[in-house]
Design an enzyme around this catalytic site. Sequence first.
Site, PDB file in Angstrom:
ATOM      1  N   ARG A 242       0.860  -1.182   0.000  1.00 37.12           N
ATOM      2  CA  ARG A 242       0.000   0.000   0.000  1.00 37.12           C
ATOM      3  C   ARG A 242       0.894   1.229   0.000  1.00 37.12           C
ATOM      4  O   ARG A 242       1.932   1.259   0.684  1.00 37.12           O
ATOM      5  CB  ARG A 242      -0.911   0.025   1.241  1.00 37.12           C
ATOM      6  CG  ARG A 242      -2.078  -0.957   1.178  1.00 37.12           C
ATOM      7  CD  ARG A 242      -3.115  -0.562   0.127  1.00 37.12           C
ATOM      8  NE  ARG A 242      -4.246  -1.473   0.051  1.00 37.12           N
ATOM      9  CZ  ARG A 242      -4.315  -2.555  -0.734  1.00 37.12           C
ATOM     10  NH1 ARG A 242      -3.313  -2.863  -1.530  1.00 37.12           N
ATOM     11  NH2 ARG A 242      -5.397  -3.317  -0.737  1.00 37.12           N
ATOM     12  N   GLU A 271      -3.726   7.551  -3.933  1.00 36.88           N
ATOM     13  CA  GLU A 271      -4.237   7.085  -5.232  1.00 36.88           C
ATOM     14  C   GLU A 271      -5.588   7.719  -5.538  1.00 36.88           C
ATOM     15  O   GLU A 271      -6.412   7.843  -4.636  1.00 36.88           O
ATOM     16  CB  GLU A 271      -4.379   5.555  -5.194  1.00 36.88           C
ATOM     17  CG  GLU A 271      -3.037   4.858  -5.224  1.00 36.88           C
ATOM     18  CD  GLU A 271      -3.145   3.339  -5.172  1.00 36.88           C
ATOM     19  OE1 GLU A 271      -4.218   2.782  -5.464  1.00 36.88           O
ATOM     20  OE2 GLU A 271      -2.134   2.717  -4.812  1.00 36.88           O
ATOM     21  N   HIS A 289      -1.356   0.378  -9.822  1.00 42.82           N
ATOM     22  CA  HIS A 289      -1.916  -0.623  -8.892  1.00 42.82           C
ATOM     23  C   HIS A 289      -2.478  -1.845  -9.651  1.00 42.82           C
ATOM     24  O   HIS A 289      -3.692  -2.112  -9.602  1.00 42.82           O
ATOM     25  CB  HIS A 289      -3.000   0.016  -8.007  1.00 42.82           C
ATOM     26  CG  HIS A 289      -3.161  -0.683  -6.699  1.00 42.82           C
ATOM     27  ND1 HIS A 289      -3.509  -0.047  -5.540  1.00 42.82           N
ATOM     28  CD2 HIS A 289      -3.038  -1.999  -6.355  1.00 42.82           C
ATOM     29  CE1 HIS A 289      -3.600  -0.913  -4.552  1.00 42.82           C
ATOM     30  NE2 HIS A 289      -3.309  -2.125  -5.021  1.00 42.82           N
TER      31      HIS A 289
HETATM   32  C1  DGY Z   1      -5.067  -6.206  -2.986  1.00 41.52           C
HETATM   33  O1  DGY Z   1      -5.895  -7.056  -3.353  1.00 41.52           O
HETATM   34  O2  DGY Z   1      -5.068  -5.759  -1.846  1.00 41.52           O
HETATM   35  C2  DGY Z   1      -4.003  -5.749  -3.917  1.00 41.52           C
HETATM   36  O3  DGY Z   1      -3.651  -4.460  -3.677  1.00 41.52           O
HETATM   37  C3  DGY Z   1      -4.313  -6.025  -5.349  1.00 41.52           C
HETATM   38  O4  DGY Z   1      -3.205  -5.707  -6.146  1.00 41.52           O
END
Ligand code: DGY
Length: 325
Positions: A242, A271, A289
């Site tokens: 993240r 984001e 992402h």
């Molecule tokens: C998630 O599923 O948390 C991821 O960030 C996908 O890439």
Amino acid sequence: MAQQIPKVLVTEPIPEKNLAYLREHSIVKVGNKGEFQDELKLIDAIPDYDALLCMLSTPVTKKVLVAAQKLKIVANFAVGYNNIDVESAKDLGIKVANTPDVLTEACGDFAMGLLMAVSRKFNAAEQYLREGNFSGWEPLGFLGMELRGKTLGIIGMGRIGQAFAQRARAFGMNIAYHNRSKVSPETEKSLGAAYVSTIEELVINSDVLSLNCPLTDQTHHLVDKTLFKLMPSHSILINISRGPVVDEVALADALHRKTIAGAGIDVFENEPAVHPDLLTAPNCILLPHIASATFETREAIGMLASNAIVSVLKGESDSNIPNLI
Ligand code: DGY
């Protein structure tokens, strides 16, 4: 009295197969891209729904949950669920599900590919070619770091961290990791992974630092100015966890001043915004992402989330729903 058909809000378009399955059991409303990233819009809509299938960008805050009048479950279309106020959901008797396991391999592949792309400068070299600068093979053009024999330091040795480690092993890398708790001796052995008790020690001794931990209060800005100072100048940062785990200003500064050699970044602090200083940073691959973005995986994510919803709507017991948090 006839039984009411439950209503499910899916905040963004997801694979058709997932929607078809949900439609067998409920009335489904699908939002437009980005529509329900707006908390107020979600607060306004939520009282109508029995279940919410949301994205990692959907703010499922306490206000949203309190506004819900008949919501039984929130199923996140992601494994990470820092967008959901899980405590408030529990207090209100609303179940929460995520999608573990099904995206592990896609994310492991992606992390390895991203590392290869950064360490071998794929983007800069391709851009050079497209701009018409390729005038013949040269012995000193686009030299990068070879991975064999280098150390991959992983912060967060869960499923995805382990999947990355497995692939990096096949490339001849040494694996070191830091985690809240050590993984089992069998897992350490199969991955050839050495536990390092402090993050600082891990960072100092890693040629590649990979972030695979969840975003929590403890991991917010875990990689900050101080930690960047400890990273060797030839080292590379990979972040597919993240965005807020990294202080983006400090990252951009480290890249511009070349105190680290490069970065592969799939996730951002705010984001979809990307810090302008990152956009101009050298040897940095920035992606929107997409670590889990394969047809197979996204359908599997949708199926796991939809299954949890249907089970809850049918009143099945929690023990039948393996992905409840
Ligand atoms: C998630 O599923 O948390 C991821 O960030 C996908 O890439």
